[in-house]
Design a protein around this motif. Sequence first.
Motif, short mmCIF file in Angstrom:
data_model
loop_
_atom_site.label_atom_id
_atom_site.label_comp_id
_atom_site.label_asym_id
_atom_site.label_seq_id
_atom_site.Cartn_x
_atom_site.Cartn_y
_atom_site.Cartn_z
N LEU A 224 0.79 -1.28 -0.16
CA LEU A 224 0.17 0.14 0.12
C LEU A 224 0.90 1.30 0.10
O LEU A 224 1.92 1.41 0.83
CB LEU A 224 -0.94 -0.13 1.34
CG LEU A 224 -2.28 -0.79 1.20
CD1 LEU A 224 -2.95 -0.57 2.36
CD2 LEU A 224 -3.02 -0.19 0.20
N LEU A 225 0.50 2.34 -0.83
CA LEU A 225 1.32 3.49 -0.86
C LEU A 225 0.77 4.49 0.11
O LEU A 225 -0.38 5.03 -0.28
CB LEU A 225 1.49 3.67 -2.36
CG LEU A 225 2.17 2.80 -3.48
CD1 LEU A 225 2.18 3.42 -4.68
CD2 LEU A 225 3.48 2.44 -2.87
N GLU A 226 1.63 5.07 0.90
CA GLU A 226 1.02 6.28 1.63
C GLU A 226 1.05 7.26 0.86
O GLU A 226 -0.02 8.52 0.65
CB GLU A 226 1.55 6.58 2.76
CG GLU A 226 1.68 5.19 3.93
CD GLU A 226 0.38 5.02 4.41
OE1 GLU A 226 -0.26 5.80 4.63
OE2 GLU A 226 0.01 3.54 4.66
N GLU A 227 2.10 7.61 0.12
CA GLU A 227 2.50 8.76 -0.61
C GLU A 227 2.15 8.35 -2.28
O GLU A 227 2.20 7.02 -2.46
CB GLU A 227 3.77 9.39 -0.80
CG GLU A 227 4.02 9.95 0.60
CD GLU A 227 5.43 10.36 0.85
OE1 GLU A 227 6.29 10.44 -0.29
OE2 GLU A 227 5.92 10.25 1.97
N SER A 228 1.71 9.32 -3.02
CA SER A 228 1.20 9.04 -4.33
C SER A 228 2.61 8.64 -5.06
O SER A 228 3.89 9.25 -5.10
CB SER A 228 0.83 10.57 -5.06
OG SER A 228 1.07 10.27 -6.31
N SER A 229 2.45 7.86 -6.17
CA SER A 229 3.40 7.22 -6.97
C SER A 229 3.83 8.28 -7.85
O SER A 229 4.78 8.14 -8.79
CB SER A 229 2.69 6.01 -7.74
OG SER A 229 1.63 6.55 -8.23
N GLY A 230 3.07 9.36 -8.17
CA GLY A 230 3.54 10.60 -9.01
C GLY A 230 2.48 10.60 -10.16
O GLY A 230 2.88 11.36 -11.06
N TRP A 231 1.79 9.48 -10.27
CA TRP A 231 0.81 9.23 -11.51
C TRP A 231 -0.61 10.18 -11.21
O TRP A 231 -0.77 10.04 -9.84
CB TRP A 231 0.42 7.99 -12.07
CG TRP A 231 1.75 7.38 -12.66
CD1 TRP A 231 2.74 6.76 -11.97
CD2 TRP A 231 1.89 7.37 -14.08
NE1 TRP A 231 3.64 6.29 -12.95
CE2 TRP A 231 3.24 6.81 -14.32
CE3 TRP A 231 1.21 7.80 -14.90
CZ2 TRP A 231 3.54 6.27 -15.50
CZ3 TRP A 231 1.70 7.89 -16.37
CH2 TRP A 231 2.93 6.90 -16.66
N GLN A 232 -0.82 10.93 -11.94
CA GLN A 232 -2.03 11.72 -11.63
C GLN A 232 -3.18 11.48 -12.71
O GLN A 232 -2.83 11.42 -13.80
CB GLN A 232 -1.48 13.13 -11.73
CG GLN A 232 -2.44 14.20 -10.90
CD GLN A 232 -1.61 15.37 -10.80
OE1 GLN A 232 -0.63 15.54 -10.43
NE2 GLN A 232 -2.39 16.52 -11.19
N VAL A 233 -4.24 11.45 -11.97
CA VAL A 233 -5.34 11.43 -13.06
C VAL A 233 -6.28 12.54 -13.03
O VAL A 233 -6.72 13.34 -11.88
CB VAL A 233 -6.52 10.33 -12.58
CG1 VAL A 233 -7.73 10.18 -13.50
CG2 VAL A 233 -5.76 9.04 -12.24
N ASP A 234 -6.46 13.64 -14.04
CA ASP A 234 -6.63 14.88 -14.11
C ASP A 234 -8.10 15.10 -14.44
O ASP A 234 -8.90 16.05 -13.94
CB ASP A 234 -5.88 15.63 -15.15
CG ASP A 234 -4.63 15.82 -14.96
OD1 ASP A 234 -4.19 16.03 -13.71
OD2 ASP A 234 -3.75 15.87 -15.74
N VAL A 322 -4.65 10.40 -17.70
CA VAL A 322 -3.47 9.99 -16.67
C VAL A 322 -2.09 10.46 -17.26
O VAL A 322 -1.88 10.24 -18.43
CB VAL A 322 -3.54 8.43 -16.59
CG1 VAL A 322 -2.47 7.90 -15.90
CG2 VAL A 322 -5.07 7.99 -16.33
N ARG A 323 -1.33 10.96 -16.30
CA ARG A 323 -0.01 11.32 -16.77
C ARG A 323 0.68 11.52 -15.50
O ARG A 323 0.22 11.24 -14.30
CB ARG A 323 -0.23 12.83 -17.17
CG ARG A 323 -0.63 14.05 -16.15
CD ARG A 323 -0.75 15.21 -16.62
NE ARG A 323 -1.46 16.10 -15.80
CZ ARG A 323 -0.45 17.07 -14.75
NH1 ARG A 323 0.70 17.01 -14.96
NH2 ARG A 323 -1.32 17.51 -13.86
N TYR A 324 2.20 11.32 -15.74
CA TYR A 324 3.08 11.20 -14.63
C TYR A 324 3.40 12.71 -14.46
O TYR A 324 3.78 13.37 -15.18
CB TYR A 324 4.35 10.49 -15.16
CG TYR A 324 5.20 10.20 -14.06
CD1 TYR A 324 4.92 9.42 -13.13
CD2 TYR A 324 6.27 10.86 -13.99
CE1 TYR A 324 5.92 9.16 -12.00
CE2 TYR A 324 7.45 10.76 -12.96
CZ TYR A 324 7.14 9.63 -12.07
OH TYR A 324 8.20 9.56 -10.89
N ALA A 325 3.24 12.92 -13.03
CA ALA A 325 3.47 14.47 -12.47
C ALA A 325 4.91 14.26 -11.71
O ALA A 325 4.85 15.23 -10.84
CB ALA A 325 2.28 14.99 -11.94
N GLY A 326 5.31 13.40 -11.36
CA GLY A 326 6.32 13.20 -10.21
C GLY A 326 7.69 13.52 -11.02
O GLY A 326 7.77 14.25 -12.14
#
Lengths: 327, 159
Positions: A224-234, A322-326
């Motif tokens: 489970l990820l507590e922090e975002s993986s960097g991928w974002q759904v706009d 969906v895009r990578y924002a990290g």
Amino acid sequence: MRQSKYLIFAILAQLVVSPAFADPAPVDEMAWLQTMALAARQTDYSGVFVYQSGGHVEMSRITHVFDQNGEHERLEGIGGGKRELFRDNDQVWFYSDGRKVRVEKRQIKRAFPALLPEQLTTLRENYLVTRVEEDEVAGYHARAVVFMPRDNLRYVRKMWAHNDTGLLLKAVVLDDRGYIIEQYAFMQLIVGSAIDRKWIVPDHSSAAGIAQDTQAPPPPKVELLEESSGWQVDALPPGFKKILEMRRPFRGNKEPVIHMVFSDGLSGISVFIEKVREESYIHSGLSGQGAAHVYNRLSGQHLVTVVGEVPSRTVIQVGDSVRYAGQ
Amino acid sequence: MKQEISALMDGELFEDQADALLDKLKRHPEAQQDWENYHLIGDALRQPDHICRSFEASFHERLQAEPTIIAPYNRTSQRIRNFALSAAASVMALALVAWLSLQVGNEPAPQLATVQQNTISSVRPASSQADDYLAAHQEFSPSADVRGAASYIHAVSGR
């Protein structure tokens, strides 16, 4: 005086008439939804239900028992090859023609019921919830509730639940033009204690069975990820909130797959992101099963897959955003 | 623009309007995207088992990978042209058939010898792949909460 008389009359009328009336008390319907979620888990029942979607019809016999050890369930397909499924809480055994074909264990315990109070609020923001006429399903009095979405990015749902226990007896999913996308209903049902329990401790959960299962490699871990993986759904439809983000092993991929789960309280949308393997063929496009749609798209070196019980336009909209924002 | 595209798809434009719009479509890639999306949605509404997203692009890609048929020019050019055309047509038909066969069934699909594998980016059998994602999604979907065991129905159907 005249006024207070009227008031008393109104209260009395409410008391007498309300159960059979389309009353606009959404809070009550929300509580009812909670009851239904609880009933799906805690009611003892046995019956035959039919599922229909397009020209596709399936029938199954189901038995569900809840005791001090939790849930026990047995599902048998009717017609075609003999397929059977047993479930003890988070562990599921699949059988085909009497042979065990697969064992699955849910690794993440779900909070139950999964509808949190804040989700009930978003549910009200995104659906107009009304109670409709009472009905009879499989010989039981049912209370029917309609969830009418306020936009065309989700489906209309109508649910009939057993008046006494809250068990879901019938459910219909409709599109914005009123066409039935899928429906499911009990044709025959027994609710209560007079249910055969002999199957509950059969060999599938015996020590021998489990020892045999452990010879298979241990199930890979879900993280489970507590922090975002960097991928974002706009472009999620309004009201969809992220309930989970995890890194999970998937379909023999060497690298774990990112899986995000969003919910508007009634429908779920999953977004999967995985590194494209060179040797694999990527199938990009849209497919579906009943109310659920699957859409995938290549985004650079990644394959984005969106799954949800929402119209096709919604999975496309979500998938394309969906895009990578990290870093 | 979007309304016009939709009208064009429904066959509601006059010929000159349609021509003008098609002209515009050629010049504006984003409008072309709308056009594709509308068709995709239309396909989805008709509910086939599988719909392919960028069919044209992947078809074009695969066609590029086909060997070029070189026919020497001579006096019987007309006949050869006919032959070349029909050969090209049958190559296309083959590619289409191969592509279609990749779309259905769970069996590993036969590869055409003339197609280089690494140029294909758009084919994989739909059903088993989609099922895995569906199952993984189901585990966390809120609609499974009220449905209980019925969520597993596809696992026991004789499909």
